[in-house]
Write an enzyme that holds these catalytic residues in place. Structure first.
Site, PDB file in Angstrom:
ATOM      1  N   GLN A 121     -30.062 -27.546  -1.153  1.00  0.00           N
ATOM      2  CA  GLN A 121     -30.084 -28.696  -2.047  1.00  0.00           C
ATOM      3  C   GLN A 121     -29.135 -29.778  -1.530  1.00  0.00           C
ATOM      4  OE1 GLN A 121     -30.095 -25.561  -3.114  1.00  0.00           O
ATOM      5  NE2 GLN A 121     -32.152 -25.596  -3.968  1.00  0.00           N
ATOM      6  N   ARG A 129     -36.489 -15.744  -6.489  1.00  0.00           N
ATOM      7  CA  ARG A 129     -36.047 -17.122  -6.270  1.00  0.00           C
ATOM      8  C   ARG A 129     -34.701 -17.318  -6.951  1.00  0.00           C
ATOM      9  NH1 ARG A 129     -34.093 -20.734  -3.757  1.00  0.00           N
ATOM     10  NH2 ARG A 129     -33.929 -22.775  -4.711  1.00  0.00           N
ATOM     11  N   THR A 189     -34.866 -15.832   1.958  1.00  0.00           N
ATOM     12  CA  THR A 189     -35.905 -14.820   2.150  1.00  0.00           C
ATOM     13  C   THR A 189     -35.944 -14.366   3.603  1.00  0.00           C
ATOM     14  OG1 THR A 189     -37.186 -15.885   0.399  1.00  0.00           O
ATOM     15  CG2 THR A 189     -38.337 -14.291   1.781  1.00  0.00           C
ATOM     16  N   GLU A 205     -35.354 -24.310  -1.374  1.00  0.00           N
ATOM     17  CA  GLU A 205     -36.588 -23.554  -1.577  1.00  0.00           C
ATOM     18  C   GLU A 205     -37.480 -23.504  -0.340  1.00  0.00           C
ATOM     19  OE1 GLU A 205     -38.361 -23.868  -5.647  1.00  0.00           O
ATOM     20  OE2 GLU A 205     -37.043 -25.620  -5.787  1.00  0.00           O
ATOM     21  N   ASP A 216     -26.768 -18.555   6.570  1.00  0.00           N
ATOM     22  CA  ASP A 216     -27.651 -19.279   5.654  1.00  0.00           C
ATOM     23  C   ASP A 216     -26.798 -20.044   4.658  1.00  0.00           C
ATOM     24  OD1 ASP A 216     -29.580 -20.053   3.713  1.00  0.00           O
ATOM     25  OD2 ASP A 216     -29.314 -18.146   2.663  1.00  0.00           O
TER      26      ASP A 216
END
Length: 371
Positions: free
Chosen positions: A211, A181, A53, A48, A207
């Site tokens: 996590q 998200r 993005t 996150e 990318d």
């Protein structure tokens, strides 16, 4: 006669072999030229942080408007947005600490029973109540406590746009897409071109999931990385990891960044640190004190409570003063880290920051590695 035929066959085979060798050499030369003109950028960071993005922004910035997203991608984004809406509503309702009015309870239960995939079309029939319940004090108080239950950052944005999002003719805008998200559980690559030192260069941007369970995949992406961009969600100083409720998210981010700075794969790579979600940090420091979670902030020379500039400066300080096992600085005269404060959902901001990256880092890479 036999000898003549045999020599002809040998000449033919040698000619074919020579042609194959020439073709292989041409392909190798072509591949070498492509490699010579390619810069590999790796996006890393904890979950996150905004990596996906940022990749979307690169596509928006470096594609023509009509070629940015396919029809299938837009349909997929629409479904992801509606899933985000249903998930956010249910999280808010499950974590509310104040009872709703009696007249709200029945409709609230209907929202809690919605399935993220099967019931997306029902959002339109519930849109009036969704607006009412979102504005109710019980959910607004729950929203202000969102750090306690991992509410997506985009919840408010999507709930405020429920009329448009729930419509049958809804087609996501770029801003909608940037606010989605979805957990990254795979390796994603985006390739585009930029002009550097008067020449067109290929950029390969990679990318991977942030996590803990996804970080083992990073090793497969380390080869030939010329620029590592590490993203940290600067607003997460008061939040815990989804995977480990005892671990502060900002502390985790600093520890991961430290490991990467020590890793031998990146000794020759340029490093950029993006302190992301600066807009959310600016809002959060008005009511959540950084020093409650990082007491050392009170001793910081630029300390000022409830102040964004002071908070972002201290967070940057935490990253820029990391040390090795012997207590020696990992960042200093021999190794530099380029730091930027970013908002990955703001196209103008990312366009400006990437232009700075081009002029300060990519130009240096071209000069040192590719000439």
């Amino acid at each position: 006669m036999f000898a003549k035929v045999w020599r002809a066959m040998i000449r033919k085979e040698l000619n074919e072999l020579r042609q194959r060798n020439e073709k292989i050499e041409r392909e190798l030369k072509k591949d070498e030229q492509i490699l010579h003109n390619t810069i590999k950028i790796l996006l890393l960071g904890c979950g996150e942080a905004g990596k996906s993005t940022f990749i979307k922004q690169m596509k928006i910035i470096h594609s023509s408007a009509e070629d940015t997203w396919s029809k299938e991608q837009l349909e997929n984004f629409r479904d992801q947005i509606r899933r985000n809406v249903i998930c956010s509503l249910q999280l808010l309702l499950r974590n509310k600490t104040r009872d709703l009015p009696i007249g709200f309870e029945n409709n609230a239960r209907k929202l809690e029973d919605l399935d993220e995939d099967r019931d997306q079309d029902k959002l339109h029939q519930h849109r009036v109540f969704i607006k009412e319940i979102w504005q109710h004090q019980a959910l607004q108080e729950t929203f202000r406590r969102r750090k306690d239950f991992h509410l997506p950052d985009s919840a408010a944005y999507f709930l405020q746009n429920i009329d448009r999002i729930s419509g049958q003719d809804f087609v996501p805008t770029n801003q909608d897409i940037l606010n989605i998200r979805v957990m990254t559980t795979d390796i994603h690559k985006y390739e585009f071109q930029v002009k550097l030192r008067g020449n067109i260069k290929n950029i390969t941007m990679v990318d991977v999931g942030g996590q803990r369970s996804e970080q083992r995949k990073w090793l497969h992406c380390f080869d030939d990385v010329q620029l590592l961009i590490f993203l940290c969600a600067s607003n997460e100083f008061d939040q815990k990891l989804l995977e480990d409720s005892a671990k502060n998210r900002l502390e985790e981010s600093i520890e991961v960044f430290t490991k990467l700075m020590k890793h031998p794969w990146f000794k020759k790579s340029s490093i950029a640190l993006f302190l992301n979600k600066k807009d959310l940090l600016q809002e959060k420091v008005k009511y959540s004190q950084l020093e409650d979670f990082f007491p050392g902030f009170r001793e910081f020379k630029n300390y000022k409570p409830y102040d964004y500039d002071s908070a972002i400066s201290y967070i940057q300080h935490l990253f820029m003063t990391i040390e090795d096992e012997q207590g020696k600085p990992l960042i200093g005269t021999e190794r530099s880290v380029y730091s930027h404060h970013t908002c990955a959902t703001d196209t103008d901001n990312i366009k400006t920051v990437f232009q700075q990256v081009k002029s300060s880092i990519l130009e240096k890479i071209i000069r040192i590695h590719l000439l």
